[in-house]
Design a protein around this motif. Structure first.
Motif, PDB file in Angstrom:
ATOM      1  N   ASN A  64       0.806  -1.210   0.000  1.00 26.27           N
ATOM      2  CA  ASN A  64       0.000   0.000   0.000  1.00 26.27           C
ATOM      3  C   ASN A  64       0.848   1.273   0.000  1.00 26.27           C
ATOM      4  O   ASN A  64       0.406   2.314  -0.463  1.00 26.27           O
ATOM      5  CB  ASN A  64      -0.930  -0.033   1.220  1.00 26.27           C
ATOM      6  N   THR A  92       7.214  -0.729  -0.479  1.00 26.63           N
ATOM      7  CA  THR A  92       7.373  -1.610  -1.640  1.00 26.63           C
ATOM      8  C   THR A  92       8.803  -1.553  -2.151  1.00 26.63           C
ATOM      9  O   THR A  92       9.421  -2.589  -2.412  1.00 26.63           O
ATOM     10  CB  THR A  92       6.411  -1.192  -2.768  1.00 26.63           C
ATOM     11  N   ASP A 101      -1.605  -4.842  -2.020  1.00 26.49           N
ATOM     12  CA  ASP A 101      -1.482  -3.388  -2.096  1.00 26.49           C
ATOM     13  C   ASP A 101      -2.732  -2.664  -1.598  1.00 26.49           C
ATOM     14  O   ASP A 101      -2.743  -1.439  -1.469  1.00 26.49           O
ATOM     15  CB  ASP A 101      -1.160  -2.952  -3.524  1.00 26.49           C
TER      16      ASP A 101
END
Length: 236
Positions: free
Chosen positions: A64, A69, A107
């Motif tokens: 998210n 990431t 995500d």
């Protein structure tokens, strides 16, 4: 090994006894086994490290937060410090979605703070394992079998559990102390975190290797410094 024994029955309908070769799903005890698999992969590959970023091997994977990431390392995912909340993805596994589907939807999960919170996460650790398998061009099952289960002669994942004659059937408590075989749990979607099936004797083979600082039969199997990361504190 100084003591090995089985207790109770593996099936309430037949009263067949548990012995040291009875195969059980071992749930989250899979996690330390998987950390040994990663340590073995790093031992074999000089270009692989606990400090590698997961997206180096899983370029389409996203969380998210774009920063997490980009910067999340294999060690972050294995030490539950990415901020992925406890239980994230578990419900999707329970209703039958596979690892690819669940990882593709991670995500959508809001994250806690990166690296200064601890959130026990099955699918967080699974992402770390999948990244290591991808670095080898393999599935996680192939990596686990090749690096740990086959060399140590251990039982592995759900299919082998179901195929074993000497296995503990899954029972549910239905009330008044009664137990029935109502369900099967296939945890292959989170195999690195909870999908291993094994026996007390096989777990002892792995534990002997860990207690010997990565040696098997007197020879180095896993680099002891790499293995030490699997039982060192990462979240204080």
């Amino acid at each position: 090994v100084v003591f090995e024994e089985g207790y109770g029955v593996r099936d309430m309908t037949t009263d067949e006894p548990v012995d040291v070769d009875t195969v059980f799903p071992i749930a989250s005890l899979s996690k330390p086994l998987s950390s040994s698999i990663v340590a073995k992969a790093i031992t074999e590959d000089d270009d692989l490290s606990w400090e590698d970023h997961v997206v180096e091997y899983l370029p389409d994977f996203a969380l998210n937060d774009p920063y997490v990431t980009e910067h999340g390392k294999i060690a972050d995912y294995f030490s539950h410090r990415t901020g992925i909340p406890t239980g994230a993805g578990d419900d999707l596994e329970d209703i039958g979605f596979d690892v690819d589907y669940i990882m593709a939807h991670m995500d959508q999960i809001p994250l806690a703070s990166f690296r200064d919170t601890y959130q026990y996460s099955n699918f967080g650790l699974t992402v770390g394992g999948e990244a290591v398998a991808a670095s080898r061009g393999q599935t996680w099952a192939e990596t686990a079998n090749e690096l740990l289960f086959e060399p140590l002669g251990m039982t592995t994942l759900h299919d082998e559990y179901l195929a074993a004659d000497d296995r503990a059937a899954m029972h549910a408590r239905t009330g008044d102390g009664q137990y029935e075989q109502l369900f099967d749990r296939d945890a292959d979607a989170e195999a690195p975190a909870g999908g291993v099936a094994s026996t007390v004797g096989d777990i002892a083979k792995w534990m002997n290797m860990v207690l010997a600082n990565g040696e098997v039969d007197g020879a180095e199997f896993i680099d002891p410094l790499v293995l030490a990361n699997t039982y060192s504190a990462h979240s204080i």
